[in-house]
Design a protein around this motif. Sequence first.
Motif, PDB file in Angstrom:
ATOM      1  N   ALA A  51      -8.020  10.640  25.260  1.00  0.00           N
ATOM      2  CA  ALA A  51      -9.381  10.121  25.382  1.00  0.00           C
ATOM      3  C   ALA A  51      -9.594   8.787  24.662  1.00  0.00           C
ATOM      4  O   ALA A  51     -10.196   7.864  25.230  1.00  0.00           O
ATOM      5  CB  ALA A  51     -10.387  11.162  24.897  1.00  0.00           C
ATOM      6  N   PRO A  52      -9.122   8.600  23.415  1.00  0.00           N
ATOM      7  CA  PRO A  52      -9.368   7.321  22.735  1.00  0.00           C
ATOM      8  C   PRO A  52      -8.697   6.119  23.399  1.00  0.00           C
ATOM      9  O   PRO A  52      -9.101   4.977  23.150  1.00  0.00           O
ATOM     10  CB  PRO A  52      -8.789   7.553  21.327  1.00  0.00           C
ATOM     11  CG  PRO A  52      -8.780   9.034  21.159  1.00  0.00           C
ATOM     12  CD  PRO A  52      -8.493   9.579  22.514  1.00  0.00           C
ATOM     13  N   TYR A  53      -7.691   6.347  24.225  1.00  0.00           N
ATOM     14  CA  TYR A  53      -6.987   5.240  24.877  1.00  0.00           C
ATOM     15  C   TYR A  53      -7.752   4.690  26.073  1.00  0.00           C
ATOM     16  O   TYR A  53      -7.406   3.627  26.590  1.00  0.00           O
ATOM     17  CB  TYR A  53      -5.597   5.687  25.336  1.00  0.00           C
ATOM     18  CG  TYR A  53      -4.616   5.933  24.216  1.00  0.00           C
ATOM     19  CD1 TYR A  53      -3.868   4.895  23.678  1.00  0.00           C
ATOM     20  CD2 TYR A  53      -4.418   7.211  23.697  1.00  0.00           C
ATOM     21  CE1 TYR A  53      -2.944   5.114  22.661  1.00  0.00           C
ATOM     22  CE2 TYR A  53      -3.502   7.450  22.686  1.00  0.00           C
ATOM     23  CZ  TYR A  53      -2.771   6.397  22.172  1.00  0.00           C
ATOM     24  OH  TYR A  53      -1.861   6.629  21.167  1.00  0.00           O
ATOM     25  N   GLY A  54      -8.771   5.418  26.535  1.00  0.00           N
ATOM     26  CA  GLY A  54      -9.586   4.944  27.652  1.00  0.00           C
ATOM     27  C   GLY A  54      -8.805   4.789  28.945  1.00  0.00           C
ATOM     28  O   GLY A  54      -7.729   5.372  29.118  1.00  0.00           O
ATOM     29  N   GLU A  55      -9.325   3.965  29.836  1.00  0.00           N
ATOM     30  CA  GLU A  55      -8.692   3.781  31.138  1.00  0.00           C
ATOM     31  C   GLU A  55      -7.307   3.136  31.052  1.00  0.00           C
ATOM     32  O   GLU A  55      -6.428   3.458  31.858  1.00  0.00           O
ATOM     33  CB  GLU A  55      -9.603   2.971  32.068  1.00  0.00           C
ATOM     34  CG  GLU A  55     -10.840   3.746  32.521  1.00  0.00           C
ATOM     35  CD  GLU A  55     -11.578   3.052  33.645  1.00  0.00           C
ATOM     36  OE1 GLU A  55     -10.996   2.132  34.254  1.00  0.00           O
ATOM     37  OE2 GLU A  55     -12.729   3.432  33.908  1.00  0.00           O
ATOM     38  N   PRO A  56      -7.045   2.200  30.103  1.00  0.00           N
ATOM     39  CA  PRO A  56      -5.697   1.618  30.028  1.00  0.00           C
ATOM     40  C   PRO A  56      -4.620   2.652  29.713  1.00  0.00           C
ATOM     41  O   PRO A  56      -3.469   2.493  30.098  1.00  0.00           O
ATOM     42  CB  PRO A  56      -5.812   0.577  28.909  1.00  0.00           C
ATOM     43  CG  PRO A  56      -7.257   0.228  28.869  1.00  0.00           C
ATOM     44  CD  PRO A  56      -7.979   1.515  29.198  1.00  0.00           C
ATOM     45  N   ILE A 112      -8.590  19.513  32.244  1.00  0.00           N
ATOM     46  CA  ILE A 112      -8.810  18.341  31.377  1.00  0.00           C
ATOM     47  C   ILE A 112     -10.111  18.504  30.612  1.00  0.00           C
ATOM     48  O   ILE A 112     -10.183  18.244  29.398  1.00  0.00           O
ATOM     49  CB  ILE A 112      -8.811  17.055  32.217  1.00  0.00           C
ATOM     50  CG1 ILE A 112      -7.437  16.840  32.879  1.00  0.00           C
ATOM     51  CG2 ILE A 112      -9.167  15.849  31.339  1.00  0.00           C
ATOM     52  CD1 ILE A 112      -7.395  15.668  33.855  1.00  0.00           C
ATOM     53  N   ARG A 113     -11.164  18.926  31.285  1.00  0.00           N
ATOM     54  CA  ARG A 113     -12.448  19.138  30.625  1.00  0.00           C
ATOM     55  C   ARG A 113     -12.346  20.224  29.554  1.00  0.00           C
ATOM     56  O   ARG A 113     -12.926  20.095  28.464  1.00  0.00           O
ATOM     57  CB  ARG A 113     -13.516  19.519  31.665  1.00  0.00           C
ATOM     58  CG  ARG A 113     -13.965  18.349  32.533  1.00  0.00           C
ATOM     59  CD  ARG A 113     -14.840  18.795  33.706  1.00  0.00           C
ATOM     60  NE  ARG A 113     -15.952  19.631  33.277  1.00  0.00           N
ATOM     61  CZ  ARG A 113     -17.117  19.177  32.835  1.00  0.00           C
ATOM     62  NH1 ARG A 113     -17.317  17.853  32.753  1.00  0.00           N
ATOM     63  NH2 ARG A 113     -18.083  19.996  32.472  1.00  0.00           N
ATOM     64  N   LEU A 114     -11.611  21.267  29.837  1.00  0.00           N
ATOM     65  CA  LEU A 114     -11.421  22.335  28.848  1.00  0.00           C
ATOM     66  C   LEU A 114     -10.693  21.807  27.615  1.00  0.00           C
ATOM     67  O   LEU A 114     -11.042  22.143  26.469  1.00  0.00           O
ATOM     68  CB  LEU A 114     -10.630  23.484  29.488  1.00  0.00           C
ATOM     69  CG  LEU A 114     -10.427  24.727  28.620  1.00  0.00           C
ATOM     70  CD1 LEU A 114     -11.756  25.339  28.222  1.00  0.00           C
ATOM     71  CD2 LEU A 114      -9.570  25.746  29.365  1.00  0.00           C
ATOM     72  N   GLY A 115      -9.687  20.952  27.850  1.00  0.00           N
ATOM     73  CA  GLY A 115      -8.970  20.349  26.728  1.00  0.00           C
ATOM     74  C   GLY A 115      -9.859  19.460  25.874  1.00  0.00           C
ATOM     75  O   GLY A 115      -9.733  19.421  24.645  1.00  0.00           O
ATOM     76  N   LEU A 116     -10.783  18.770  26.504  1.00  0.00           N
ATOM     77  CA  LEU A 116     -11.712  17.910  25.762  1.00  0.00           C
ATOM     78  C   LEU A 116     -12.682  18.734  24.931  1.00  0.00           C
ATOM     79  O   LEU A 116     -13.125  18.310  23.859  1.00  0.00           O
ATOM     80  CB  LEU A 116     -12.502  17.027  26.731  1.00  0.00           C
ATOM     81  CG  LEU A 116     -11.728  15.905  27.401  1.00  0.00           C
ATOM     82  CD1 LEU A 116     -12.589  15.228  28.460  1.00  0.00           C
ATOM     83  CD2 LEU A 116     -11.263  14.875  26.370  1.00  0.00           C
ATOM     84  N   ALA A 117     -13.001  19.920  25.423  1.00  0.00           N
ATOM     85  CA  ALA A 117     -13.963  20.771  24.721  1.00  0.00           C
ATOM     86  C   ALA A 117     -13.341  21.483  23.530  1.00  0.00           C
ATOM     87  O   ALA A 117     -14.047  21.992  22.686  1.00  0.00           O
ATOM     88  CB  ALA A 117     -14.537  21.800  25.696  1.00  0.00           C
TER      89      ALA A 117
END
Length: 241
Positions: A153-158, A236-241
């Motif tokens: 997530a912190p790396y953003g789109e790049p 992916i959403r579960l991992g973010l949560a």
Amino acid sequence: MKVEQAFPREVADAGRAFLWRETGCDPDDPTTWTQPVIRLVGYGDEPFRQAATAPALQEACDQLVGKGAWVPRKGLGGFPIRFPSAESPGDDGWHIDASFPGEDPADYAKWRINLYSKGRALLMLFLFSDVTAEDAPTRIRVGSHLRLPKVLAPYGEPGAAMFDLLDTYAAASGLPQALATGGAGDVYLCHPFLVHAAQPHHGRTPRFMAQPPLELREPCVLDRPDGAYSPVEQAIRLGLA
């Protein structure tokens, strides 16, 4: 997801016979098996076209990624043929596969991965030979795909380069390990963030497998107003949560 007999065994047998010829090795003479791994590129010949377009496989991809969200394949590529050997293959480190090019598309070591899995819907493992625990099956860290979203997530789109995430791969060492074993014609469909690794072959029978990506038409969407997320997006959403 393991799709058993996703394509017929006779198709796997025909593909394996083709690949034996491409290696230049004699299947009946182990003295010709002089390398721990031979990597072959993609082929669109009939056995590989039939495997890639098998109806059961297409249905499973629709269920995991979403109908119309992935790019159909006309053949298969990326064949790491592993032979019994005391020599290290040199490619058995834990990793997830990169999915889109960096500044230099020719330098795969600098290809990238982002939170939206740009370019890659699934990692696929097509077994063209019977693979037991003795035949260098791919190793998989169960549940590791749920750890990658917060890291990416912190790396953003790049995104990040594959080798920028070595600490994350190492941190997954405590997770259970599974082996991608099965019969010729079986296919494993894996989340693109699943940490996996090759291993040296200490058995007796060469292992034939294809590991092509399933490409995404568009990156994953993690904020859908209608909430109609694919299973890949849900993970992916579960991992973010």
